[in-house]
Design a protein around this motif. Sequence first.
Motif, PDB file in Angstrom:
ATOM      1  N   ILE A  70       0.859  -1.198   0.000  1.00 41.78           N
ATOM      2  CA  ILE A  70       0.000   0.000   0.000  1.00 41.78           C
ATOM      3  C   ILE A  70       0.888   1.239   0.000  1.00 41.78           C
ATOM      4  CG2 ILE A  70      -1.935   1.169   1.124  1.00 41.78           C
ATOM      5  CD1 ILE A  70      -2.371  -1.500   2.717  1.00 41.78           C
TER       6      ILE A  70
ATOM      7  N   ALA B  16       1.471   5.452  -1.571  1.00 39.33           N
ATOM      8  CA  ALA B  16       0.726   6.693  -1.411  1.00 39.33           C
ATOM      9  C   ALA B  16      -0.360   6.802  -2.476  1.00 39.33           C
ATOM     10  CB  ALA B  16       1.684   7.866  -1.498  1.00 39.33           C
TER      11      ALA B  16
ATOM     12  N   SER C  46      -0.714   4.458  -5.199  1.00 37.72           N
ATOM     13  CA  SER C  46      -1.159   3.201  -5.791  1.00 37.72           C
ATOM     14  C   SER C  46      -0.886   2.055  -4.824  1.00 37.72           C
ATOM     15  CB  SER C  46      -0.467   2.955  -7.141  1.00 37.72           C
ATOM     16  OG  SER C  46       0.907   3.109  -7.009  1.00 37.72           O
TER      17      SER C  46
ATOM     18  N   GLY D 154      -2.647   5.295   0.154  1.00 38.88           N
ATOM     19  CA  GLY D 154      -2.777   6.051   1.396  1.00 38.88           C
ATOM     20  C   GLY D 154      -3.149   7.516   1.192  1.00 38.88           C
TER      21      GLY D 154
ATOM     22  N   GLU E 297      -2.756  14.446   6.928  1.00 38.03           N
ATOM     23  CA  GLU E 297      -1.692  13.430   6.829  1.00 38.03           C
ATOM     24  C   GLU E 297      -1.057  13.201   8.209  1.00 38.03           C
ATOM     25  OE1 GLU E 297      -0.766  11.504   4.386  1.00 38.03           O
ATOM     26  OE2 GLU E 297       1.233  10.841   4.979  1.00 38.03           O
TER      27      GLU E 297
ATOM     28  N   LYS F 151      -3.454  11.341  10.437  1.00 36.92           N
ATOM     29  CA  LYS F 151      -3.527   9.923  10.061  1.00 36.92           C
ATOM     30  C   LYS F 151      -2.302   9.160  10.589  1.00 36.92           C
ATOM     31  CE  LYS F 151      -2.411   8.248   5.999  1.00 36.92           C
ATOM     32  NZ  LYS F 151      -2.360   7.912   4.571  1.00 36.92           N
TER      33      LYS F 151
HETATM   34  N1  LIG Z   1       2.373   5.798  10.448  1.00 39.35           N
HETATM   35  C1  LIG Z   1       1.571   5.788   9.397  1.00 39.35           C
HETATM   36  N2  LIG Z   1       0.258   5.509   9.534  1.00 39.35           N
HETATM   37  C2  LIG Z   1      -0.548   5.499   8.467  1.00 39.35           C
HETATM   38  N3  LIG Z   1      -0.167   5.727   7.199  1.00 39.35           N
HETATM   39  C3  LIG Z   1       1.131   6.004   7.002  1.00 39.35           C
HETATM   40  C4  LIG Z   1       2.065   6.040   8.067  1.00 39.35           C
HETATM   41  N4  LIG Z   1       3.292   6.337   7.557  1.00 39.35           N
HETATM   42  C5  LIG Z   1       3.119   6.473   6.222  1.00 39.35           C
HETATM   43  N5  LIG Z   1       1.822   6.287   5.892  1.00 39.35           N
HETATM   44  C6  LIG Z   1       1.219   6.398   4.557  1.00 39.35           C
HETATM   45  O1  LIG Z   1       1.920   5.595   3.647  1.00 39.35           O
HETATM   46  C7  LIG Z   1       1.818   6.176   2.354  1.00 39.35           C
HETATM   47  C8  LIG Z   1       3.175   6.182   1.723  1.00 39.35           C
HETATM   48  O2  LIG Z   1       3.615   4.852   1.602  1.00 39.35           O
HETATM   49  P1  LIG Z   1       4.955   4.543   0.784  1.00 39.35           P
HETATM   50  O3  LIG Z   1       6.053   5.318   1.350  1.00 39.35           O
HETATM   51  O4  LIG Z   1       5.077   3.070   0.720  1.00 39.35           O
HETATM   52  O5  LIG Z   1       4.527   5.170  -0.612  1.00 39.35           O
HETATM   53  P2  LIG Z   1       5.382   5.397  -1.915  1.00 39.35           P
HETATM   54  O6  LIG Z   1       6.189   4.188  -2.188  1.00 39.35           O
HETATM   55  O7  LIG Z   1       6.129   6.681  -1.813  1.00 39.35           O
HETATM   56  O8  LIG Z   1       4.227   5.600  -2.979  1.00 39.35           O
HETATM   57  P3  LIG Z   1       3.806   4.712  -4.253  1.00 39.35           P
HETATM   58  O9  LIG Z   1       4.216   3.300  -3.958  1.00 39.35           O
HETATM   59  O10 LIG Z   1       2.329   4.894  -4.368  1.00 39.35           O
HETATM   60  O11 LIG Z   1       4.537   5.308  -5.418  1.00 39.35           O
HETATM   61  C9  LIG Z   1       1.278   7.575   2.512  1.00 39.35           C
HETATM   62  O12 LIG Z   1      -0.049   7.634   2.048  1.00 39.35           O
HETATM   63  C10 LIG Z   1       1.355   7.799   4.020  1.00 39.35           C
HETATM   64  O13 LIG Z   1       0.277   8.586   4.481  1.00 39.35           O
END
Ligand SMILES: Nc1ncnc2c1ncn2[C@@H]1O[C@H](COP(=O)(O)OP(=O)(O)OP(=O)(O)O)[C@@H](O)[C@H]1O
Length: 412
Positions: A210, A212, A214, A235, A254, A257
């Motif tokens: 999961i 941000a 996708s 997210g 954010e 959350k």
């Molecule tokens: N402690 C937390 N509680 C809830 N959600 C969180 C927490 N920390 C990060 N997130 C959520 O996780 C998401 C980001 O996840 P991740 O870093 O894996 O994404 P990314 O790899 O940058 O994005 P993508 O894979 O979509 O290109 C965001 O939506 C953020 O709000």
Amino acid sequence: MTDSEVIAGLDIGTDRIRVLVAEYDAKGKLIVSGWGESRSDGMRKGIVVNIEAAREAVLSAVEAAEHEAGRTVTKLWIALGGASVDSLNSRGVVAVSGKNREIGQADVTRVLEAARAVVIPMDRDILHVLPQEYIIDDQGGVRNPMDMIGVRLEAEVHIVTVSVSAIRNMEKAVERADYKVGDLALGSLAAARALLSEDEKEMGVLLVDIGASSTDFILVHGGAPRVTGSIPVGGAQATGDLSIVLKTPMDSAERIKCESGCCWEALADVDEPVIIPGVGGRPPTPVPVTELCRILQPRMEEIFRMIWVKVEKMPGAVRMTGGIVLTGGGALLPGVADVASRIFGQPARVGNPRTSVIWPEHCRDSGWSVAAGLILLGDAVTINGFDGEDTVRNAEDINPLKGLIKWLGEFF
Ligand SMILES: Nc1ncnc2c1ncn2[C@@H]1O[C@H](COP(=O)(O)OP(=O)(O)OP(=O)(O)O)[C@@H](O)[C@H]1O
Ligand SMILES: [Mg+2]
């Protein structure tokens, strides 16, 4: 130690860019010696949309990792995911050519070449050809056909395709930051390497990353990948829901959350209200955590339902008795495993990089799974003595992982 013995993995997400640098100690044990993280820029749904902004964000994360490790990185393993990737299953058939009808490496290579001879759009390229099983003279379920006797060899494979322009733009951002692209791998496949146990892969497991913007997934069954895919929700949409319902800006939603969010009421701390800052001079308002659950749970349910629609008719989906493994930053939301368990009707857990490698404390949460998997893939390639240079593409041969067919076959 030469530079080639430094393994560096780069996960360019839409929200975060994460880099891990690993090297071997005197006893040959792999150690993660550096990590770097930056806020992502110039990315949308896993695709580079602003090369200069992405270059700067990549540079800042890689430099931080280099500094921490005290090493210079020249080549990076890079993960791909989100809207740029797609997949299909295919099958190839060849006559066994070897002496005494004994299947050799040449036959295996030919049958995989036959299986990958599918028509794909001009603007896409094959990223991985992942063998699922071999069939020798109608005898199915063969994992490794080498040295077996037969007349006819068939291979069932899972093919992952990627948008050529998405690869090119990502390469350009990385090369402009003065690094070489060593190899590319599907992010969820890399995460699978870092998270899944042999039993889970055998019994049937759905890995859900999961992010941000996708959510990527991979269904593994019988030790082989059966389905891979992505949905354009993550997210960030959950944050958007909080922002709208609580009438607070995105950055404040954010923060709420990540600090106090929960998507499963039974886990909510009912005694402690969450303070929502006022906008435009309005006073802050306290909101019970259960209210956050009521907003966040439907969004997480929607994400899991969208994935279920994509996988339910695929072979192996009904037998996901190995359960669900959640990862990515979005899996840090308390209660997410309970929601997944309810939607898929299987036990669910949050997967943090599981590895025997020495690992920095900071990089153990689920957001680091893809970068961790890249390091482990790099390690597998190095240990197997595979010459990574062979996989670097040039203008004539744009098949990114042609040389990796062999070891990806041994991957699961
Ligand atoms: N402690 C937390 N509680 C809830 N959600 C969180 C927490 N920390 C990060 N997130 C959520 O996780 C998401 C980001 O996840 P991740 O870093 O894996 O994404 P990314 O790899 O940058 O994005 P993508 O894979 O979509 O290109 C965001 O939506 C953020 O709000
Ligand atoms: Mg991601």
